[in-house]
Write an enzyme that holds these catalytic residues in place. Structure first.
Site, mmCIF file in Angstrom:
data_model
loop_
_atom_site.group_PDB
_atom_site.id
_atom_site.type_symbol
_atom_site.label_atom_id
_atom_site.label_comp_id
_atom_site.label_asym_id
_atom_site.label_seq_id
_atom_site.Cartn_x
_atom_site.Cartn_y
_atom_site.Cartn_z
ATOM 1 N N SER A 1 41.677 31.977 36.241
ATOM 2 C CA SER A 1 40.519 32.218 37.116
ATOM 3 C C SER A 1 39.586 33.250 36.499
ATOM 4 C CB SER A 1 40.981 32.714 38.484
ATOM 5 O OG SER A 1 41.598 33.978 38.336
ATOM 6 N N TYR B 1 35.032 40.887 37.123
ATOM 7 C CA TYR B 1 35.735 41.762 36.191
ATOM 8 C C TYR B 1 35.967 41.119 34.837
ATOM 9 C CZ TYR B 1 39.219 38.573 37.889
ATOM 10 O OH TYR B 1 39.868 37.421 38.227
ATOM 11 N N ASP C 1 40.880 45.970 48.951
ATOM 12 C CA ASP C 1 40.429 44.588 48.795
ATOM 13 C C ASP C 1 41.557 43.604 49.080
ATOM 14 O OD1 ASP C 1 38.596 42.567 48.315
ATOM 15 O OD2 ASP C 1 38.914 42.560 46.161
#
Lengths: 295, 406
Positions: free
Chosen positions: B22, B26, B152
């Site tokens: 993925s 970042y 998060d």
């Protein structure tokens, strides 16, 4: 991470015994024997004082706080346990340590600002942010990404309320903690041991108007009081000292360690008198220039 | 001579890249196996490659603060319910964090139950949910005890190994919260994917606490039960303005179920920066005056997903509702802490939660999708895909599109 100092990488990988630390350094020097002999350096503590002055000079205009400065000092000390100083440009290492410490301590500075201050502090120097960026990789790599530092300041804050230190005692203890970064103590002892030592010295030596004046009598009484605590019997003369000594004797605190820290700090204050900035500056400049480390 | 940074270990010498997993703001994540393990594929890894600040950056420009935080925290933390960091490799201007590999994550598990292997939509077994929540909270207790806020938490960031071990992942936004030098607010303006964002953050709180993670746990619990995000708001974009917009729609979604927060139940409510916005929410919204109520939502959800009525090991039951209610508490000071949540009757009545969330479950979950198109970790392209907007259900949401990006 106060609750987890005991599981920290600081405890596991960056706290040495004195002989261990000496051995690490000897190994490093042996691997660069020729250069080490060719470029003698001042006492490590004198160098540390010089580094501290340089770091402060960079930090002040940027409004960087003490704790970030302290973290930078620890990074520099750790780094020079792994890399022989004569292979580096200390100006670059210091600037990078400060840049990295600010990010870790949540007061980030732009890399350009750090570069500008670094250039301001050293007459001629590197002039490209990529130098700091690259040195950052080296620094992190040598420290194995172990960047979280446990400082004694937090332990001091806890002790302060427990022992109801006066404002003067507290600020004296705080500056003793600041001073311990000039020695090897951050690599030798747990932060709470440093904090206890600082508090103890602050109470015994008593702040005077001229700041910390270490006098023989004060030191002798400090060590004597610690000796009493070691024996488990409180025979101190002053009440506050007595209370501390009793507490130390009953606590699980390693009194030998506190004695060792005290002596280390006392000898720092003694050697401080012979500090000469120019000597440090010149001797560093010598190997940096000769070896073309400046760029 | 000190002539620049010398890489000590090289990622390609140590790992064989199996494929691409993925990407996000970042950088990219790859699946890899060790070149040294014996037999070679006995151990699997997920390698996160941070992208340089500017794309195609050929110079060192300083590592971003969030990468520094993640590297430092990953190195420091060790707990069975936090994703284990194997090593960090710094190689030629790139940073690679090597993690243990987890075959599943909660997003993928929820998705599997939504679409159902064969039989269509199918609820997650109550025991599985209990075990997931139990392990998630254990990991969170550890983080919070170590002064780390995750900030998060969302299904995509909660990993599950094939052995049913739950691991909190992605510490990219995590921070130490002990006496920060700067207010936690000033650092990064937007935190937590919007659906899981706590009301105090939506109302502009500057002094938020680890309680934000517990709100997210509540949202995740609800999503495991219903298989849909409980508060699925639309994010108001920054639109190039300097100020963070009030997340009106997200707040609305919360109020539609939970009702309006009141200063009787949340004393500091009126001092929230965006508090004045709250009253304007009512305009033209009928649901607002007659909120569904969390209890109705919960009962409806249990019924829809055919959990048996009453109390017992095969239903989250009334204990589950009580726990959910205490996690989705408006007042962050009253909200359950991770420690206290673990003591809740939900976990103690009807037997202890399993340490393997797949225990007694016959459901077979698909393995993680891996794309073969980009498996060169050194030169792999860096798509400019941002994680903005809605939380990314990238992995399973739009695999076809992902493949093209490689």
């Amino acid at each position: 991470m106060a609750s987890s100092y005991w599981d920290s990488t600081q405890k596991k990988f960056w706290t040495f015994s004195k002989p261990q630390l000496a051995l690490e350094r000897k190994r490093l020097e042996d691997s660069e024997r020729n250069v080490v002999n060719m470029y003698p350096l001042p006492d490590r503590r004198h160098l540390s004082i010089y580094f501290y002055h340089q770091l402060s000079k960079m930090a002040r205009p940027l409004g960087i706080r003490q704790q970030a400065l302290a973290t930078a000092q620890v990074y520099v000390r750790r780094f020079y346990v792994r890399v022989e100083i004569r292979r580096t440009n200390p100006a670059l290492v210091l600037a990078t340590a400060l840049y990295l410490a600010c990010k870790m301590e949540e007061c980030p500075q732009h890399i350009r600002m750090v570069l500008a201050e670094a250039r301001h502090c050293w007459d001629t120097s590197f002039n490209d942010i990529s130098k700091i960026g690259e040195c950052e990789f080296t620094l992190i790599s040598e420290m194995n990404s172990q960047l979280i530092i446990h400082h004694p300041y937090r332990s001091l804050a806890e002790l302060q309320s427990q022992f109801q230190l006066t404002q003067e005692e507290n600020s004296l203890a705080w500056s003793i903690i600041n001073d311990h970064y000039l020695t090897d103590l951050p690599l030798l002892h747990a932060p709470h041991v440093i904090a206890i030592t600082a508090m103890f010295l602050a109470v015994v030596l008593k702040p005077t108007q001229g700041g910390l004046q270490v006098h023989a009598a004060g030191v002798a009484s400090a060590l004597q009081a610690l000796g009493n605590a070691r024996g488990g019997a409180g025979q101190g003369t002053q009440n506050r000292v007595q209370k501390l000594v009793d507490w130390l004797a009953e606590s699980t605190v390693d009194i030998e360690a506190v004695v060792e820290c005290t002596q280390e700090l006392i000898s720092l204050y003694e050697i401080w008198d012979s500090y000469a900035e120019k000597t440090c500056k010149d001797q560093i400049a010598k190997f940096v220039k000769a070896r073309g480390l400046e760029k | 001579m000190f002539t620049g940074y010398n890489t000590k270990k090289r990622v390609n010498e140590r790992y064989k890249i199996i494929g691409f997993i993925s990407s996000g703001t970042y950088g990219r994540v790859y699946k890899a196996e060790s070149r040294n393990a014996n037999p070679p594929n006995s151990k699997l890894f997920a390698i996160k490659k941070f992208k340089p600040d500017k794309e195609g950056e050929l110079q060192y420009s300083g590592i971003s603060q969030s990468a520094i935080r993640e590297m430092a925290l990953c190195t420091e933390l060790a707990h069975p319910n936090v994703v284990h960091t194997v090593e960090i490799i710094l190689e030629e201007k790139c940073i690679f964090i090597v993690f243990e590999y987890a075959e599943h994550d909660l997003l993928q598990i929820i998705h599997h139950h939504n679409t159902g292997g064969q039989g269509g939509r199918q609820a997650i077994p109550a025991r599985t949910i209990k075990s997931i929540l139990w392990q998630l909270l254990q990991g969170l207790v550890y983080l919070h005890r170590n002064w780390v806020m995750h900030r998060d938490l969302k299904p995509a960031n909660i990993m599950v190994t094939s052995a049913g071990k739950v691991k909190i992942g992605d510490l990219g936004l995590a921070r130490l919260f002990y006496k920060p030098l700067q207010s936690l607010f000033s650092g990064d303006k937007v935190v937590v994917t919007i659906w899981y964002r706590a009301p105090e953050l939506l109302l502009g709180s500057r002094h938020y606490t680890p309680a934000v993670d517990l709100w997210a746990v509540g949202c995740i619990f609800a999503e495991l039960l219903s298989l849909r995000p409980i508060f699925k708001g639309e994010e108001a974009k920054m639109d190039g303005k300097k100020t963070v917009p009030f997340q009106r729609n997200q707040m609305q979604k919360i109020v539609e179920i939970m009702g309006m927060p009141s200063k009787e139940r949340w004393p500091l409510l009126t001092s929230m920066p965006e508090f004045p916005q709250l009253s304007s929410l009512a305009a033209g919204n009928a649901r607002f005056h007659r909120p569904q109520g969390l209890e109705n939502w919960y009962q409806g959800c249990l019924k829809n997903n055919q959990y048996p009525p009453g109390s017992g090991p095969d239903t989250p039951g009334p204990e589950g509702f009580d726990l959910l209610q205490q996690l989705l508490e408006y007042d962050p000071q009253k909200r359950l802490t991770a420690d206290k949540a673990l003591l809740h009757p939900y976990f103690t009545s009807h037997g202890n939660p399993s340490e393997n969330c797949f225990e007694d479950s016959k459901i077979k979950y698909p393995v993680r999708r891996v794309s073969q198109e980009d498996n060169d970790i050194r030169t792999g392209s860096l798509p400019g895909t941002k994680r903005s907007g809605l939380p990314d259900d990238s992995l399973i949401g739009r695999p076809a599109k992902r493949l093209k990006e490689g």
